[in-house]
Design a protein around this motif. Structure first.
Motif, PDB file in Angstrom:
ATOM      1  N   THR A   9      -5.682  15.148  -3.663  1.00  0.00           N
ATOM      2  CA  THR A   9      -5.346  15.187  -2.397  1.00  0.00           C
ATOM      3  C   THR A   9      -4.129  13.668  -2.705  1.00  0.00           C
ATOM      4  OG1 THR A   9      -7.234  14.168  -1.946  1.00  0.00           O
ATOM      5  CG2 THR A   9      -6.534  16.803  -1.346  1.00  0.00           C
ATOM      6  N   GLU A  10      -3.525  14.006  -1.930  1.00  0.00           N
ATOM      7  CA  GLU A  10      -2.881  12.485  -1.706  1.00  0.00           C
ATOM      8  C   GLU A  10      -3.498  11.308  -1.011  1.00  0.00           C
ATOM      9  OE1 GLU A  10       1.373  12.654   0.412  1.00  0.00           O
ATOM     10  OE2 GLU A  10      -0.417  12.913   2.800  1.00  0.00           O
ATOM     11  N   ARG A  11      -2.626   9.898  -1.484  1.00  0.00           N
ATOM     12  CA  ARG A  11      -4.333   9.044  -0.373  1.00  0.00           C
ATOM     13  C   ARG A  11      -3.207   7.229  -1.074  1.00  0.00           C
ATOM     14  NH1 ARG A  11      -8.988   7.240  -3.506  1.00  0.00           N
ATOM     15  NH2 ARG A  11      -8.169   5.336  -3.004  1.00  0.00           N
ATOM     16  N   PHE A  12      -3.442   6.304  -0.027  1.00  0.00           N
ATOM     17  CA  PHE A  12      -2.943   5.412  -0.542  1.00  0.00           C
ATOM     18  C   PHE A  12      -3.534   4.290  -1.660  1.00  0.00           C
ATOM     19  CE2 PHE A  12      -0.061   4.812   2.531  1.00  0.00           C
ATOM     20  CZ  PHE A  12      -0.674   6.395   4.277  1.00  0.00           C
ATOM     21  N   ILE A  13      -2.775   3.971  -2.488  1.00  0.00           N
ATOM     22  CA  ILE A  13      -3.131   2.643  -3.706  1.00  0.00           C
ATOM     23  C   ILE A  13      -2.363   1.231  -3.605  1.00  0.00           C
ATOM     24  CG2 ILE A  13      -3.870   2.438  -5.989  1.00  0.00           C
ATOM     25  CD1 ILE A  13      -4.103   5.620  -6.109  1.00  0.00           C
ATOM     26  N   ARG A  14      -3.205   0.693  -3.905  1.00  0.00           N
ATOM     27  CA  ARG A  14      -2.386  -0.548  -3.383  1.00  0.00           C
ATOM     28  C   ARG A  14      -2.200  -1.210  -4.869  1.00  0.00           C
ATOM     29  NH1 ARG A  14      -6.463  -2.570  -0.953  1.00  0.00           N
ATOM     30  NH2 ARG A  14      -6.060  -1.705   0.875  1.00  0.00           N
ATOM     31  N   ASN A  67       0.640  -0.987   0.003  1.00  0.00           N
ATOM     32  CA  ASN A  67       0.162  -0.067   0.007  1.00  0.00           C
ATOM     33  C   ASN A  67       0.444   1.502  -0.372  1.00  0.00           C
ATOM     34  OD1 ASN A  67      -2.850   1.027  -0.181  1.00  0.00           O
ATOM     35  ND2 ASN A  67      -3.047   0.817   2.117  1.00  0.00           N
ATOM     36  N   ASP A  79      -6.414  24.566  -4.004  1.00  0.00           N
ATOM     37  CA  ASP A  79      -6.583  23.941  -3.956  1.00  0.00           C
ATOM     38  C   ASP A  79      -7.762  22.161  -5.287  1.00  0.00           C
ATOM     39  OD1 ASP A  79      -8.754  26.186  -2.415  1.00  0.00           O
ATOM     40  OD2 ASP A  79      -7.976  24.854  -1.620  1.00  0.00           O
ATOM     41  N   TRP A  80      -6.940  22.828  -6.367  1.00  0.00           N
ATOM     42  CA  TRP A  80      -7.396  22.097  -6.683  1.00  0.00           C
ATOM     43  C   TRP A  80      -6.779  20.414  -7.192  1.00  0.00           C
ATOM     44  CZ3 TRP A  80     -11.648  23.340  -7.158  1.00  0.00           C
ATOM     45  CH2 TRP A  80     -12.456  25.137  -7.384  1.00  0.00           C
ATOM     46  N   ARG A 100      -7.653  -2.775 -11.683  1.00  0.00           N
ATOM     47  CA  ARG A 100      -7.153  -3.868 -11.611  1.00  0.00           C
ATOM     48  C   ARG A 100      -7.030  -5.294 -12.782  1.00  0.00           C
ATOM     49  NH1 ARG A 100      -7.153  -2.441  -6.110  1.00  0.00           N
ATOM     50  NH2 ARG A 100      -5.338  -1.525  -5.578  1.00  0.00           N
ATOM     51  N   ARG A 140     -12.091  20.630 -11.138  1.00  0.00           N
ATOM     52  CA  ARG A 140     -12.630  19.228 -10.598  1.00  0.00           C
ATOM     53  C   ARG A 140     -11.592  18.135 -11.269  1.00  0.00           C
ATOM     54  NH1 ARG A 140     -17.546  20.337  -8.714  1.00  0.00           N
ATOM     55  NH2 ARG A 140     -18.337  22.543  -8.794  1.00  0.00           N
ATOM     56  N   LEU A 144       1.836   5.273  -0.661  1.00  0.00           N
ATOM     57  CA  LEU A 144       0.939   6.927  -1.151  1.00  0.00           C
ATOM     58  C   LEU A 144       1.510   7.380  -1.789  1.00  0.00           C
ATOM     59  CD1 LEU A 144      -0.368   8.862   1.004  1.00  0.00           C
ATOM     60  CD2 LEU A 144       1.378   9.667   2.034  1.00  0.00           C
TER      61      LEU A 144
END
Lengths: 514, 151
Positions: free
Chosen positions: B113-118, B87, B109-110, B144, B137, B89
């Motif tokens: 945002t960072e996020r976890f991806i497996r 997983n 603002d646009w 997968r 947006r 980041l």
């Protein structure tokens, strides 16, 4: 003292002149028409095929002729009016054998006009009974002038002012259309430059259910307005006019009803546009009224009306658009928000008839948006009872909900240790918040309760699969729960129970690590 | 000396030209055939005037990992890498260059945002990132596929 013969003769002549005028036969064609003045004239039909012509001279325009022909036994009268070129202007045949006939609102030019009386009952044999033809000329503006069955022959509508006419006759017997539709066209001329609002009120007439339409100079239908039923009037408020302009109004009685006895009155008012009311027609996106002053009033008229308002966002920063529309008695309003293309973003329909609707905090960015006010009850609102639509734009700040966040794809990011305030803004509203857990730990979730809402919180894993759901005990109660989570990205989905919403009070959601 | 250039000279020239293009065009990138993580990105633009050059910078676990090739916003750009299973980041950052301007990132603002991806064993994780509404947006989809199948 005895009266002299000359005096007696003079008196007799005077007495004779006081009575109704008399037909002078032969008057069977235009050239031998009996000249008459407005007033009464008596005549007879010598046979079933007899025709009587009368000539009436007019010295002033505009002028409108009305007449009443009393019925006689066995006669089925037909009355026609001709202009000086002997062109038939209008034909009346509303009744059968023995019935009276009426003429209303025929426009006369300067010079001679002709009235022809004929009979269409072949069995007529009543040469001695007199009919009485009573004519009246109304001069000056403010009157319908038949024939006005086409835009080209439309009567002039007083703007502003009052114009009188009749839903009469019931059929246009000179029409090429075999259904003989009788309509009244009026020309609306606004010579002044600028933006104006035109109000049109047509008074009710017993037995008549009216309808009118507004067309532009190219003949395109702009607005269709139905009345409230028989005997009731019909109104259009706040019709926007870009002057100078010409429009046409087509007025008719539904179901072919007529009434020669009671005139309708068309009252018009022309006011400069000040941006505080809607600018009709605004029934679609391209005609939307610009909402610049914060609040604007409008009416749901006719039934099924939709009012579009444009809100322009001019800054690059995130903004929150909120709006409120006041309730209108007997009408169930719906407030919709749409994007620049007119596609619906969300619909607010929380309350019922007569109740206001509120849009809480829709996240918007630079561009145009639309607020649409409509009614879902299908009713005609009282045109004198407007709604007021108020909209405001506020700069978004971290910690405020930014709709739409109703799915994992559009979830609003939130960091652990922060809070966010939002609304369960409409029935069925779902708010999703996405957060990262950077190292394994126990996350504590605190959701402050709001009145009338029993919230549910569902925690979803990184792939959107539900992990667990928590529900408050009852409406208004808060939620407090915790869960140990591995490092990853999670979504918390908040929702109220079916049919619940609270547009007044914000909930507050806080995440922290224990 | 012969007037004809020797072969080695031509090959050297071609290589140098390729390197220069890479130098002046920020981040030419291609997707390795064995990449188990792929990012594809594009923008929906309302007009040709808005279709500017752009690229996506990719950060994995807090470090710069690479970037897509430069292309017009409306064109699909891709970046791929072989990453350890687990997983991770991720943070994606769009940079835009108007015709007569400098490279500029989208306002914070646009940006996504960072996020976890497996990243999973035996599978290729494909992230499809689409920007719209002038970049204000975006939508992010994760799919997968078996590593043997090209997406």
């Amino acid at each position: 003292m005895r009266a002299s013969p000359a005096l007696l003769l003079a008196l007799a002549a005077a007495l004779a002149a006081c009575g109704p005028a008399k037909e002078r036969e032969p008057n069977d064609d235009f050239s031998t028409a009996t000249p008459i003045k407005p007033g009464r004239v008596e005549g007879t039909l010598s046979s079933a095929s007899d025709v009587d012509f009368y000539r009436i001279d007019n010295d002033e325009e505009p002028a409108a002729l009305s007449a009443h022909l009393s019925g006689i036994r066995e006669a089925d009268f037909v009355v026609s009016v001709f202009d000086k070129n002997r062109r038939e202007l209008k034909r009346y045949d509303e009744t059968g054998v023995g019935g009276d006939e009426d003429v209303e609102d025929v426009g006369l030019k300067e010079g001679p006009s002709y009235i022809r009386i004929s009979n269409k009952n072949p069995a007529f044999a009543n040469p001695t009974q007199k009919y009485v033809l009573t004519t009246r000329l109304q001069r000056g503006p403010g009157h319908e002038t038949e024939p006005d069955e086409t835009p080209q022959t439309a009567s002039a509508l007083e703007v502003p002012g009052v114009t009188r006419g009749h839903y009469f006759p019931s059929r246009d017997l000179l029409s090429q259309d075999t259904s003989y539709p009788e309509v009244d066209w009026y020309a609306i001329n606004v010579p002044q430059s600028g933006l104006f609002l035109l109000d049109i009120d047509v008074s009710g007439v017993p037995g008549v259910d009216p309808e009118f339409e507004i067309y532009d100079a190219n003949g395109y239908l702009l607005k269709q307005v139905e009345g409230g039923g028989q005997g009731l009037g019909v109104s259009l408020k706040n019709f926007g006019v870009h002057g100078p302009a010409r429009y046409h109004l087509r007025l008719r009685a539904l179901d072919g009803a007529s009434n020669p006895d009671v005139a309708y009155e068309i009252l018009t008012e022309l006011l400069p546009y000040d941006g505080r009311v809607e600018f009709e027609p605004n029934d679609q996106r391209v005609d939307a009224t610009a909402l610049t002053g914060g609040s604007i009033s409008g009416t749901i008229a006719p039934a099924g009306d939709q009012d579009w308002y444009k809100v322009s966002v001019t800054t690059d920063e995130k903004q929150l658009l909120s709006a409120n529309v006041t309730g209108v008695d007997g009408v169930d309003l719906v407030l919709r928000a749409a994007d620049a293309l007119g596609d619906t973003i969300l619909t607010v329909d929380n309350a019922g008839q007569g109740q206001p609707e509120t849009l809480t905090g829709l996240g918007v960015a630079k561009g145009d948006y639309y607020l649409i006010v409509s009614d879902k009850s299908g009713r005609l609102a009282n045109p004198n009872e407007p709604y007021v639509l108020t909209a405001r734009l506020d700069a978004w700040q971290p910690g405020l909900e930014y709709e739409l966040d109703d799915s994992t794809a559009s979830a609003q990011p939130i960091n652990i240790g922060e809070s966010v305030d939002g609304y369960f803004g409409w029935a069925g509203d779902v708010d999703c918040y996405r957060f990262n857990v950077y190292s394994k730990g126990t996350v504590v979730f605190e959701l402050a309760g709001v009145l009338n809402v029993q919230p549910t919180a569902t925690l979803l894993d990184q792939d959107g699969r539900p992990i667990k759901t928590w529900t408050a005990d009852k409406p208004g109660k808060s939620l407090l729960f915790e869960r140990e989570l591995e490092a990853g990205t999670y979504t918390l989905r908040l929702a109220a129970q079916a049919g619940q919403d609270n547009v007044r009070d914000k909930y507050s959601l806080r995440l922290k690590i224990r | 000396m012969s007037s004809r250039r020797p072969l080695w000279f031509c090959l050297l020239a071609i290589g140098l030209l390729g390197a220069c293009r890479s130098f002046f065009r920020p981040g030419a990138s291609s997707v390795p055939a064995d990449a188990n993580f792929v990012l594809t990105a594009s923008d929906a633009v309302a007009s040709a005037a808005q279709d500017e050059d752009c690229y996506l910078a990719v950060f994995v676990d807090g470090k710069a990992a690479g970037q897509t090739a430069v292309a017009l916003k409306s064109k699909e750009k891709a970046w791929g890498e072989v990453l350890p299973v687990g997983n991770h980041l991720f943070r994606f950052e769009e940079w835009v260059k108007p015709p007569s301007g400098q490279w500029t990132p989208l306002p914070a603002d646009w940006q996504p945002t960072e996020r976890f991806i497996r990243v999973e064993p035996g599978l290729r994780t494909v992230v499809s990132l689409k920007f719209y509404d002038a970049g204000r947006r975006h939508s992010l989809e994760i799919s997968r596929f078996p590593l043997t199948v090209l997406p």
